[in-house]
Design an enzyme around this catalytic site. Structure first.
Site, PDB file in Angstrom:
ATOM      1  N   ARG A  48       6.966   3.649  13.601  1.00 10.40           N
ATOM      2  CA  ARG A  48       6.920   5.146  13.262  1.00 10.40           C
ATOM      3  C   ARG A  48       6.024   5.967  13.884  1.00 10.40           C
ATOM      4  NH1 ARG A  48       6.206   3.183   7.063  1.00 10.40           N
ATOM      5  NH2 ARG A  48       5.100   1.247   8.289  1.00 10.40           N
ATOM      6  N   ASP A  68      -4.326  -0.795  10.122  1.00 11.27           N
ATOM      7  CA  ASP A  68      -4.077   0.750  10.277  1.00 11.27           C
ATOM      8  C   ASP A  68      -4.633   1.416   9.353  1.00 11.27           C
ATOM      9  OD1 ASP A  68      -2.643   0.210   8.047  1.00 11.27           O
ATOM     10  OD2 ASP A  68      -0.656   0.568   8.722  1.00 11.27           O
ATOM     11  N   TYR A  70     -15.556   9.330  48.202  1.00 13.26           N
ATOM     12  CA  TYR A  70     -14.363   8.568  48.485  1.00 13.26           C
ATOM     13  C   TYR A  70     -13.547   8.933  49.571  1.00 13.26           C
ATOM     14  CZ  TYR A  70     -10.120   6.604  46.548  1.00 13.26           C
ATOM     15  OH  TYR A  70      -8.930   5.901  46.441  1.00 13.26           O
TER      16      TYR A  70
HETATM   17  C1  UD1 Z   1       1.772  -1.248   3.087  1.00 15.22           C
HETATM   18  C2  UD1 Z   1       2.090  -1.810   1.598  1.00 15.22           C
HETATM   19  C3  UD1 Z   1       1.956  -0.669   0.787  1.00 15.22           C
HETATM   20  C4  UD1 Z   1       0.726   0.012   0.841  1.00 15.22           C
HETATM   21  C5  UD1 Z   1       0.496   0.538   2.048  1.00 15.22           C
HETATM   22  C6  UD1 Z   1      -0.944   0.901   2.332  1.00 15.22           C
HETATM   23  C7  UD1 Z   1       3.266  -3.858   1.842  1.00 15.22           C
HETATM   24  C8  UD1 Z   1       4.855  -4.302   1.605  1.00 15.22           C
HETATM   25  N1  UD1 Z   1       3.277  -2.699   1.607  1.00 15.22           N
HETATM   26  O1  UD1 Z   1       3.217  -0.520   3.380  1.00 15.22           O
HETATM   27  O2  UD1 Z   1       2.213  -1.069  -0.586  1.00 15.22           O
HETATM   28  O3  UD1 Z   1       0.581   1.002  -0.043  1.00 15.22           O
HETATM   29  O4  UD1 Z   1       0.635  -0.575   3.218  1.00 15.22           O
HETATM   30  O5  UD1 Z   1      -1.371   1.615   3.750  1.00 15.22           O
HETATM   31  O6  UD1 Z   1       2.638  -4.387   2.061  1.00 15.22           O
HETATM   32  N2  UD1 Z   1       2.071  -6.216   9.600  1.00 15.22           N
HETATM   33  C9  UD1 Z   1       2.255  -7.302  10.084  1.00 15.22           C
HETATM   34  N3  UD1 Z   1       3.372  -8.236  10.247  1.00 15.22           N
HETATM   35  C10 UD1 Z   1       4.408  -7.736   9.755  1.00 15.22           C
HETATM   36  C11 UD1 Z   1       4.438  -6.475   9.000  1.00 15.22           C
HETATM   37  C12 UD1 Z   1       3.157  -5.625   8.959  1.00 15.22           C
HETATM   38  O7  UD1 Z   1       1.058  -8.099  10.741  1.00 15.22           O
HETATM   39  O8  UD1 Z   1       5.258  -8.402   9.752  1.00 15.22           O
HETATM   40  C13 UD1 Z   1       0.810  -5.549   9.475  1.00 15.22           C
HETATM   41  C14 UD1 Z   1       1.002  -4.102  10.097  1.00 15.22           C
HETATM   42  O9  UD1 Z   1       0.591  -4.309  11.467  1.00 15.22           O
HETATM   43  C15 UD1 Z   1      -0.084  -3.119   9.356  1.00 15.22           C
HETATM   44  C16 UD1 Z   1       0.042  -3.723   8.105  1.00 15.22           C
HETATM   45  O10 UD1 Z   1       0.545  -5.118   8.071  1.00 15.22           O
HETATM   46  O11 UD1 Z   1      -1.097  -3.102   9.987  1.00 15.22           O
HETATM   47  C17 UD1 Z   1       0.830  -2.903   7.196  1.00 15.22           C
HETATM   48  O12 UD1 Z   1       2.325  -2.893   7.677  1.00 15.22           O
HETATM   49  P1  UD1 Z   1       2.994  -1.433   7.478  1.00 15.22           P
HETATM   50  O13 UD1 Z   1       4.334  -1.713   7.949  1.00 15.22           O
HETATM   51  O14 UD1 Z   1       2.144  -0.454   7.977  1.00 15.22           O
HETATM   52  O15 UD1 Z   1       3.056  -1.373   5.670  1.00 15.22           O
HETATM   53  P2  UD1 Z   1       3.354  -0.073   4.839  1.00 15.22           P
HETATM   54  O16 UD1 Z   1       4.601   0.310   5.035  1.00 15.22           O
HETATM   55  O17 UD1 Z   1       2.224   1.051   5.207  1.00 15.22           O
HETATM   56 CA    CA Z   2       0.819   1.141   7.183  1.00 11.68          CA
END
Ligand code: UD1
Ligand code: CA
Length: 448
Positions: free
Chosen positions: A17, A106, A372
């Site tokens: 995103r 993040d 340089y």
């Molecule tokens: C997530 C939460 C949501 C919360 C929000 C807060 C879940 C399912 N949802 O959503 O409830 O309100 O964060 O900001 O957890 N990541 C991995 N491996 C993966 C997927 C993600 O390491 O397979 C890491 C990403 O790099 C990131 C973090 O997990 O740092 C969160 O993933 P992201 O996809 O940003 O979750 P959100 O949709 O923001």
């Molecule tokens: Ca996130």
């Protein structure tokens, strides 16, 4: 916090995103990649261990993580099947006791005070899971916390939340504290959501409740919980962090008449009583001494400005610039890897790269260090009290001795001794009454 604490930072997501090739957690925020902000706050908790979950091939992120003084363990997750799956991948990094605090790479604005409060609340209630909630102005995209009678019952992701939850519930800030002893059992219970092909870590709450285990939530400040999924959110987090940094600088006694226009880095050090005029930008690694003035529209990065020095307006201090006490860098002057000793001046239109300038030397307008040659970089040395005339080119490596004078317009290729006077330009010729003659000739040539 008596029990052992292990912090796991999830950062393996693709960050699609953000619509940028750069891994999400390497996007810079106030002079530091996102992941470093999260590592720094984790560090402040003095955990027994920190693990970071990355995807294979994220070499640049691994390098940044490797620079952390905490020597975090890097765990690879492949493929990336969601936040729950990421924590399963980190299983081997988990100790047997105490609390596992899960953070996201993040979410950089959290403070150690808030995290400590969450860990302590989990321990005090012996909860299986404690989740940090918050109430952002724009809750779109966040999981919602379903609470009843003070107990957290489940986290419902945005796309599944009903109208009542969307209206009333606090949002999941993404920080979860787990009882380490019960975490393994919960991870085994996370279903796969076929629509996204992911295991959600957030489902651990419903899983714990199904086993009769207590889950709790505490609420944190709005300014701390914002997660970055898009460039717009990165800009919003930048705005909030800048507000925090400016308020801290003002509280220290820094004079900033228009703080909202000044951009600071997290590590910017400005002594009380220094003046930062409107529209100044600080990259990482800048120190400003007491009583120094940085005039408007200047840009500084990895530079030290001693007390009483004056910079700008419109100056650019690049990495390795050291400006001495009471020294002056004026408008349209660029510096890099250089020292300007106390009381020396370069007031106008100059490039000073790879050079040391002695005390009270005066660098005339338009002086350029030619450092340089297309292959290597070379040093220039200018002694104390030397005077470099305007529009001089100093072709490095070259030395100008103390108290020496270089005539304006010189191209200096050989060393000038102490107290020497160097003129290195074509001698001026005067031809009396020739201007009219020349004009007439040129006019005739033009008219054929
Ligand atoms: C997530 C939460 C949501 C919360 C929000 C807060 C879940 C399912 N949802 O959503 O409830 O309100 O964060 O900001 O957890 N990541 C991995 N491996 C993966 C997927 C993600 O390491 O397979 C890491 C990403 O790099 C990131 C973090 O997990 O740092 C969160 O993933 P992201 O996809 O940003 O979750 P959100 O949709 O923001
Ligand atoms: Ca996130």
């Amino acid at each position: 916090m008596a029990a052992p604490l292990c912090v796991i930072i999830l950062a393996a997501g693709k960050g699609t995103r953000m619509k940028n090739m750069l891994p999400k957690v390497l996007h810079p925020l106030a002079g530091r990649p996102l992941i470093e902000h999260v590592l720094a706050v984790a560090d402040a908790l003095l955990p027994t261990r920190i693990a970071v979950v990355l995807a294979p091939g994220m070499r640049d992120v691994e390098d940044v993580v490797g620079r952390s003084p905490l020597a975090p363990v890097v765990v690879l997750q492949e493929p990336q099947l969601g936040t729950g799956h990421a924590l399963m991948a980190a299983g081997s990094a988990l100790p047997g006791l105490g609390t596992v605090l899960v953070m996201f790479g993040d979410t950089p604005l959290l403070t150690s005070a808030t995290l400590r409060r969450l860990v302590e609340a989990r321990e005090a209630e012996n909860a299986a899971v404690a989740v940090l909630g918050f109430r952002p102005d724009d809750p779109a995209g966040y999981g919602r916390l379903r609470v009843d009678d003070g107990r957290l019952l489940e986290i419902v992701e945005d796309r599944h939340a009903d109208a009542v939850l969307k209206r009333d519930a606090a949002c999941n800030a993404g920080v979860m504290a787990f009882d380490t002893a019960r975490l393994g059992a919960l991870l085994q219970m996370l279903p796969l959501h076929p629509e996204k092909n992911e295991h959600y870590l957030t489902d651990a709450v419903a899983a714990a409740v199904a086993r009769g285990w207590v889950c709790i939530t505490i609420e944190g400040p709005v300014s701390e919980g914002i997660g970055i999924n898009s460039q717009a959110q990165l800009a919003e987090v930048t705005r909030l962090l800048q507000e925090r940094l400016r308020a801290a600088a003002l509280a220290e006694g820094v004079i900033m008449p228009a703080p909202e226009t000044v951009h600071l880095a997290v590590d910017t050090e400005i002594a009380p009583g220094a003046v930062i005029e409107p529209y100044v930008v600080f990259g990482p690694g800048v120190r400003i001494g007491a009583g120094a003035i940085v005039h408007s529209f200047s840009h500084l990065e990895r530079a030290v400005v001693a007390q009483g020095a004056e910079i700008g307006p419109f100056a650019r201090l690049r990495p390795g610039s050291e400006i001495g006490e009471g020294a002056k860098i004026g408008n349209f002057v660029e510096t890099k890897n250089m020292t300007l000793a106390a009381g020396a001046k370069a007031n106008h239109l100059t490039y000073l790269g790879d050079v040391s300038v002695g005390t009270k030397a005066n660098i005339g307008a338009g002086t350029i260090t030619c450092n340089y040659d297309g292959f290597g970089k070379y040093m220039t040395q200018i002694g104390e009290g030397a005077f470099i005339g305007s529009n001089t080119a100093l072709v490095a490596p070259v030395m100008v001795g103390a108290q020496a004078i270089v005539a304006a317009g010189s191209v200096v290729t050989r060393d000038v001794p102490e107290d020497g006077f160097a003129v290195a330009r074509a001698r001026q010729e005067i031809k009396e009454n020739r201007a009219g003659w020349l004009r007439e000739r040129l006019r005739r040539r033009k008219n054929g």
